[in-house]
Design a protein around this motif. Structure first.
Motif, mmCIF file in Angstrom:
data_model
loop_
_atom_site.group_PDB
_atom_site.id
_atom_site.type_symbol
_atom_site.label_atom_id
_atom_site.label_comp_id
_atom_site.label_asym_id
_atom_site.label_seq_id
_atom_site.Cartn_x
_atom_site.Cartn_y
_atom_site.Cartn_z
ATOM 1 N N MET A 1 0.856 -1.178 0.000
ATOM 2 C CA MET A 1 0.000 0.000 0.000
ATOM 3 C C MET A 1 0.897 1.234 0.000
ATOM 4 S SD MET A 1 -2.942 1.103 2.728
ATOM 5 C CE MET A 1 -4.067 -0.167 2.220
ATOM 6 N N SER A 2 0.609 2.166 -0.876
ATOM 7 C CA SER A 2 1.431 3.366 -0.988
ATOM 8 C C SER A 2 1.133 4.329 0.154
ATOM 9 C CB SER A 2 1.188 4.054 -2.333
ATOM 10 O OG SER A 2 -0.071 4.685 -2.316
ATOM 11 N N THR A 3 2.016 5.301 0.295
ATOM 12 C CA THR A 3 1.837 6.319 1.327
ATOM 13 C C THR A 3 0.559 7.103 1.077
ATOM 14 O OG1 THR A 3 4.233 6.501 1.423
ATOM 15 C CG2 THR A 3 2.978 8.246 2.478
ATOM 16 N N ASP A 4 0.260 7.377 -0.193
ATOM 17 C CA ASP A 4 -0.970 8.103 -0.529
ATOM 18 C C ASP A 4 -2.208 7.323 -0.091
ATOM 19 O OD1 ASP A 4 0.538 10.120 -1.669
ATOM 20 O OD2 ASP A 4 0.353 9.322 -3.703
ATOM 21 N N ASP A 5 -2.208 6.009 -0.351
ATOM 22 C CA ASP A 5 -3.358 5.195 0.041
ATOM 23 C C ASP A 5 -3.518 5.152 1.561
ATOM 24 O OD1 ASP A 5 -4.039 4.605 -2.557
ATOM 25 O OD2 ASP A 5 -2.980 2.681 -2.598
ATOM 26 N N LYS A 6 -2.406 5.123 2.273
ATOM 27 C CA LYS A 6 -2.479 5.130 3.745
ATOM 28 C C LYS A 6 -3.068 6.447 4.244
ATOM 29 C CE LYS A 6 1.354 1.998 4.660
ATOM 30 N NZ LYS A 6 2.705 1.860 5.225
ATOM 31 N N ARG A 7 -2.655 7.545 3.625
ATOM 32 C CA ARG A 7 -3.154 8.863 4.033
ATOM 33 C C ARG A 7 -4.649 8.978 3.726
ATOM 34 N NH1 ARG A 7 -2.774 12.081 7.896
ATOM 35 N NH2 ARG A 7 -2.857 14.277 7.421
ATOM 36 N N ILE A 8 -5.069 8.473 2.561
ATOM 37 C CA ILE A 8 -6.482 8.497 2.191
ATOM 38 C C ILE A 8 -7.290 7.659 3.181
ATOM 39 C CG2 ILE A 8 -8.168 7.796 0.439
ATOM 40 C CD1 ILE A 8 -5.987 8.471 -1.668
ATOM 41 N N ARG A 9 -6.748 6.496 3.546
ATOM 42 C CA ARG A 9 -7.430 5.626 4.503
ATOM 43 C C ARG A 9 -7.599 6.330 5.857
ATOM 44 N NH1 ARG A 9 -7.814 -0.254 5.227
ATOM 45 N NH2 ARG A 9 -7.017 -0.329 3.125
ATOM 46 N N GLU A 10 -6.546 7.054 6.303
ATOM 47 C CA GLU A 10 -6.622 7.797 7.570
ATOM 48 C C GLU A 10 -7.707 8.879 7.502
ATOM 49 O OE1 GLU A 10 -2.744 9.400 8.279
ATOM 50 O OE2 GLU A 10 -1.845 7.439 8.648
ATOM 51 N N PHE A 11 -7.704 9.634 6.399
ATOM 52 C CA PHE A 11 -8.721 10.681 6.234
ATOM 53 C C PHE A 11 -10.127 10.085 6.208
ATOM 54 C CE2 PHE A 11 -5.599 13.789 4.123
ATOM 55 C CZ PHE A 11 -5.555 14.596 5.232
ATOM 56 N N ALA A 12 -10.312 8.991 5.470
ATOM 57 C CA ALA A 12 -11.627 8.361 5.360
ATOM 58 C C ALA A 12 -12.106 7.887 6.726
ATOM 59 C CB ALA A 12 -11.571 7.194 4.376
ATOM 60 N N TYR A 13 -11.186 7.343 7.514
ATOM 61 C CA TYR A 13 -11.554 6.881 8.852
ATOM 62 C C TYR A 13 -11.975 8.059 9.731
ATOM 63 C CZ TYR A 13 -11.288 4.470 13.334
ATOM 64 O OH TYR A 13 -11.584 3.949 14.557
ATOM 65 N N GLN A 14 -11.225 9.149 9.649
ATOM 66 C CA GLN A 14 -11.568 10.339 10.441
ATOM 67 C C GLN A 14 -12.932 10.898 10.034
ATOM 68 O OE1 GLN A 14 -8.259 12.983 9.851
ATOM 69 N NE2 GLN A 14 -6.896 11.824 11.195
ATOM 70 N N ILE A 15 -13.206 10.915 8.736
ATOM 71 C CA ILE A 15 -14.502 11.399 8.242
ATOM 72 C C ILE A 15 -15.613 10.486 8.746
ATOM 73 C CG2 ILE A 15 -15.914 11.759 6.177
ATOM 74 C CD1 ILE A 15 -13.227 12.513 4.743
ATOM 75 N N TRP A 16 -15.397 9.168 8.648
ATOM 76 C CA TRP A 16 -16.383 8.184 9.085
ATOM 77 C C TRP A 16 -16.696 8.366 10.569
ATOM 78 C CZ3 TRP A 16 -15.235 3.488 12.000
ATOM 79 C CH2 TRP A 16 -16.314 2.618 12.112
ATOM 80 N N GLU A 17 -15.646 8.536 11.390
ATOM 81 C CA GLU A 17 -15.859 8.731 12.820
ATOM 82 C C GLU A 17 -16.563 10.058 13.117
ATOM 83 O OE1 GLU A 17 -12.197 8.208 15.026
ATOM 84 O OE2 GLU A 17 -12.942 6.245 15.640
ATOM 85 N N SER A 18 -16.166 11.117 12.402
ATOM 86 C CA SER A 18 -16.760 12.431 12.671
ATOM 87 C C SER A 18 -18.245 12.469 12.322
ATOM 88 C CB SER A 18 -16.016 13.529 11.903
ATOM 89 O OG SER A 18 -16.283 13.427 10.520
ATOM 90 N N GLU A 19 -18.674 11.608 11.422
ATOM 91 C CA GLU A 19 -20.092 11.559 11.035
ATOM 92 C C GLU A 19 -20.885 10.553 11.866
ATOM 93 O OE1 GLU A 19 -20.497 10.997 6.814
ATOM 94 O OE2 GLU A 19 -19.670 12.970 6.375
ATOM 95 N N GLY A 20 -20.260 9.997 12.901
ATOM 96 C CA GLY A 20 -20.984 9.073 13.771
ATOM 97 C C GLY A 20 -20.961 7.637 13.297
ATOM 98 N N ARG A 21 -20.000 7.258 12.482
ATOM 99 C CA ARG A 21 -19.798 5.891 11.983
ATOM 100 C C ARG A 21 -21.021 5.334 11.246
ATOM 101 N NH1 ARG A 21 -16.497 3.047 16.964
ATOM 102 N NH2 ARG A 21 -14.778 4.527 16.955
ATOM 103 N N PRO A 22 -21.525 6.053 10.241
ATOM 104 C CA PRO A 22 -22.701 5.551 9.520
ATOM 105 C C PRO A 22 -22.337 4.394 8.586
ATOM 106 C CG PRO A 22 -21.886 7.520 8.450
ATOM 107 C CD PRO A 22 -21.063 7.327 9.704
ATOM 108 N N ASP A 23 -23.306 3.515 8.338
ATOM 109 C CA ASP A 23 -23.108 2.395 7.412
ATOM 110 C C ASP A 23 -23.428 2.835 5.991
ATOM 111 O OD1 ASP A 23 -22.409 0.612 9.413
ATOM 112 O OD2 ASP A 23 -24.501 0.028 9.783
ATOM 113 N N GLY A 24 -22.756 2.240 5.010
ATOM 114 C CA GLY A 24 -23.068 2.469 3.606
ATOM 115 C C GLY A 24 -22.536 3.766 3.012
ATOM 116 N N GLN A 25 -21.623 4.442 3.667
ATOM 117 C CA GLN A 25 -21.088 5.707 3.163
ATOM 118 C C GLN A 25 -19.615 5.592 2.759
ATOM 119 O OE1 GLN A 25 -23.022 8.530 2.837
ATOM 120 N NE2 GLN A 25 -24.718 7.199 3.419
ATOM 121 N N GLU A 26 -19.113 4.365 2.616
ATOM 122 C CA GLU A 26 -17.692 4.158 2.366
ATOM 123 C C GLU A 26 -17.202 4.877 1.113
ATOM 124 O OE1 GLU A 26 -19.828 1.425 2.461
ATOM 125 O OE2 GLU A 26 -19.534 0.890 4.567
#
Length: 105
Positions: A1-26
């Motif tokens: 996994m590239s550094t860019d993909d890791k950074r995107i994964r971190e951002f996506a996780y933060q967004i998911w948590e900030s929105e209350g961990r909704p399902d189906g928004q991946e």
């Protein structure tokens, strides 16, 4: 996994948590994170600093900016023959106290 993909994964996780961990928004979270990572990669690592040294003419030494000081407060005008109040004291006289109520018997 590239550094860019890791950074995107971190951002996506933060967004998911900030929105209350909704399902189906991946997919939406991943796209938002990809755009954030892209903007982060395009942004300069250090913002440019505007200094006098950069704007000074070549061959001349840059001058250090002088500290800005507040002007001193104007001294109150005192009519001739009156005393000047000490530092920090008001020139106005104190109000007299109200008389005490008589004690109830």
């Amino acid at each position: 996994m590239s550094t860019d993909d890791k950074r995107i994964r971190e951002f996506a996780y933060q967004i998911w948590e900030s929105e209350g961990r909704p399902d189906g928004q991946e997919h939406r979270h991943w796209e938002m994170a990809r755009k954030l990572a892209e903007a982060e990669a395009l942004a300069p690592s250090k913002p440019p600093r505007a200094t006098r040294a950069a704007s000074a003419k070549p061959g001349k030494p840059a001058t250090k900016p002088k500290a800005v000081t507040k002007p001193a407060a104007a001294a109150p005008l005192v009519p001739p023959g009156e005393k000047v109040p000490p530092e920090g004291k008001s020139s106005t006289a104190k109000k007299p106290r109200a008389p005490r109520k008589p004690a109830a018997s």
